[in-house]
Design a protein around this motif. Structure first.
Motif, PDB file in Angstrom:
ATOM      1  N   GLY A 104      -3.619  -6.568  -5.771  1.00  0.00           N
ATOM      2  CA  GLY A 104      -3.933  -5.687  -4.651  1.00  0.00           C
ATOM      3  C   GLY A 104      -3.001  -4.513  -4.476  1.00  0.00           C
ATOM      4  O   GLY A 104      -3.343  -3.554  -3.797  1.00  0.00           O
ATOM      5  N   LYS A 105      -1.789  -4.533  -5.065  1.00  0.00           N
ATOM      6  CA  LYS A 105      -0.842  -3.457  -4.735  1.00  0.00           C
ATOM      7  C   LYS A 105      -1.385  -2.118  -5.205  1.00  0.00           C
ATOM      8  O   LYS A 105      -2.164  -2.056  -6.174  1.00  0.00           O
ATOM      9  N   PRO A 106      -1.007  -1.013  -4.525  1.00  0.00           N
ATOM     10  CA  PRO A 106      -1.504   0.300  -4.933  1.00  0.00           C
ATOM     11  C   PRO A 106      -1.235   0.562  -6.416  1.00  0.00           C
ATOM     12  O   PRO A 106      -0.190   0.164  -6.942  1.00  0.00           O
ATOM     13  N   LEU A 107      -2.182   1.246  -7.053  1.00  0.00           N
ATOM     14  CA  LEU A 107      -2.093   1.467  -8.504  1.00  0.00           C
ATOM     15  C   LEU A 107      -0.763   2.118  -8.903  1.00  0.00           C
ATOM     16  O   LEU A 107      -0.182   1.779  -9.934  1.00  0.00           O
ATOM     17  N   SER A 108      -0.270   3.032  -8.063  1.00  0.00           N
ATOM     18  CA  SER A 108       1.012   3.687  -8.414  1.00  0.00           C
ATOM     19  C   SER A 108       2.138   2.652  -8.439  1.00  0.00           C
ATOM     20  O   SER A 108       3.029   2.699  -9.290  1.00  0.00           O
TER      21      SER A 108
END
Ligand code: SIN
Length: 490
Positions: A104-108
């Motif tokens: 789930g963490k942001p792609l960046s």
């Protein structure tokens, strides 16, 4: 496996089998379990539900592989690790996508984690060639004392869901560099990243049995890794509760352990701090990975004279955070890992508000599908509140006031945990005084970010035993052997 696979992820990195003794296999009873995307609640894929039997098989394979692997030259081991590093970076984008899909963490942030994961492989590929022994001045003229450093043996690694790639390489790379063989058990929530990373290790040329991975039942696999006397070392990252259980199991065979457990980091802002810099550090130390890292700030201690100023500037920044699916552009805060995590955060907020804290921002889960929680700030938090005592592991900032340096140190140390601590000051003498007084394994002075492959990561008190990363990290995987040579005629 599933249509949720993104088009950019190659089939050879989208794996639903486990590597045991150089073969990709299913569970013996063909059982699978489902991996869920916490942003949508949808199924991402299925992986083998393995248990004791497969773990034992992997341990036996690691034992057979140990002799030949330990006999390779340091350069041969280093070269393979170096190829693994190249392959991880060549596959940065698909690995980051797999990570965001299941975690789930942001792609960046996922891209950042893959680079962080690769940095451990790079570092230990070089460190493999620097496992130096010692000669010690002897007690007799006809005697010489040598100290050899030898691989500890078969190593079990149990890794968490919050860093599904980096915690694998932080453990496996030094073990393999030292000449050990590994059985890896990734978290049930995030096995797909682990399988992809391990497939690249195999592609880099690790011989069969040197790295093995078993996904599935955490209790059965954990118990086998901890109780089986062939395993000589267990490295675990996760909760203090599970760490204690594994330590008790490891006691039966006097197994060496590295434990990287829970934290309760304090972030102190002294009256002489650069407040804007402290706000920058606070954002990073609290909201990186939605507050789900063990070094995340759990308690902000702000000097009474700057409390109002710090709080106002901090709130301005928190209100700009964007919550959502990690694949959307501009998202800073992804979901919490599951419902249980949301319930814990809700309980901590409710407890604090019930005991007199003030709600300054956020405070509740989002209505949207998935397990999203608003970036939250609570003021006037006291030590009597649950969130001051336990790790919240969510995007909630708990702000308290203090008046003296002694009070701040005493509040910061008033916890059974001792992983990380942070403080902001412009006073050099205070920097040393406070860094030395804080009871924790890692201290950030005028920074909210500590994690790097070249520094020793780990805690004291109930936050753990041992260190990962840096040249200290490889020492966890070697045994010292004292050799006394007599009969040397002068
Ligand atoms: C952790 O949360 O266990 C690791 C955090 C890090 O390496 O920065």
């Amino acid at each position: 496996m599933s249509e949720l696979k993104k088009p950019g992820i190659p089939d050879e990195l989208w794996i639903n089998k486990c590597l045991i003794n150089g073969r990709w296999v299913q569970a013996k009873n063909d059982k699978l379990f489902t991996v869920i995307n916490p942003s949508t609640g949808e199924e991402v894929g299925k992986v083998p539900m393995m248990g004791k039997a497969e773990t034992r098989e992997a341990i036996d394979a690691a034992q057979v592989a140990l002799g030949p692997w330990g006999k390779k030259t340091a350069k041969e081991r280093s070269d393979i690790l170096s190829r693994w590093f190249d392959l991880i970076l060549q596959n940065l984008e698909p690995l980051a996508e797999i990570l965001t899909l299941e975690q789930g963490k942001p792609l960046s942030e996922s891209r950042g984690e893959i680079i962080y994961a690769a940095s451990f492989v790079d570092f230990y590929s070089a460190e493999a060639r620097r496992i130096y022994g010692e000669t010690i001045p002897s007690h007799r003229t006809d005697t010489r004392i040598l100290v050899l450093k030898q691989p500890i043996g078969v190593v079990g690694c149990i890794t968490p869901w919050n860093f599904p790639a980096a915690m694998i390489t932080r453990k496996a790379a030094p073990a393999i560099a030292a000449g050990c063989t590994v059985i890896l058990k990734p978290a049930e929530q995030t096995p797909l990243s682990a399988l992809a990373i391990v497939s690249l290790a195999e592609r880099a040329g690790l011989p069969p049995g040197v790295i093995n991975i078993v996904t599935g039942d955490p209790v059965e696999i954990g118990a086998e890794l901890a109780l089986n006397p062939i395993v000589r070392k267990l490295s675990f990252t996760g909760s203090t509760e599970v760490g204690k259980l594994l330590a008790a199991q490891c006691a039966s065979s006097i197994k060496k352990m590295t434990l990287e457990l829970g934290g309760n980091a304090a972030f102190i802002v002294f009256e002489d701090a650069d407040i804007e810099a402290a706000v920058d550090g606070a954002m990073l130390a609290k909201y990186r990975h939605s507050g789900q890292t063990c070094v995340c700030t759990n308690r902000f201690l702000i000097h009474d004279s700057i409390y109002a100023d710090f709080t106002a500037r901090f709130l301005d920044r928190v209100r700009c955070l964007r919550v959502g699916n990690g694949f959307e552009a501009g998202i800073n805060i992804g979901p919490l890992i599951n419902e249980q995590a949301v319930k814990k955060v809700e309980a901590h907020v409710k407890d604090a508000l019930g005991k007199g804290a003030s709600l300054l921002a956020g405070g509740k889960r989002l209505e949207a599908k998935g397990t999203f929680f608003e970036p939250t700030v609570l003021g006037n938090v006291t030590p009597a509140m649950q969130m001051a005592q336990e790790e919240t592991f969510g995007p909630v900032s708990a702000l308290s006031r203090f008046e003296t340096e002694e009070e701040a140190i005493s509040l910061a140390n008033d916890t059974p945990y001792g992983l990380a601590g942070y403080f902001y000051t412009r006073d050099l003498a205070r920097s040393f005084r406070v860094a030395e007084a804080l009871e924790c394994g890692m201290v950030g002075i005028n920074t909210g970010f500590l994690s790097v492959e070249t520094a020793p990561f780990g805690g004291i008190k109930q936050s753990g035993i041992g260190r990962e990363g840096s040249h200290h990290g490889i020492e966890e995987f070697v045994e010292l052997k004292y050799v006394c040579i007599g009969g040397i005629n002068q």
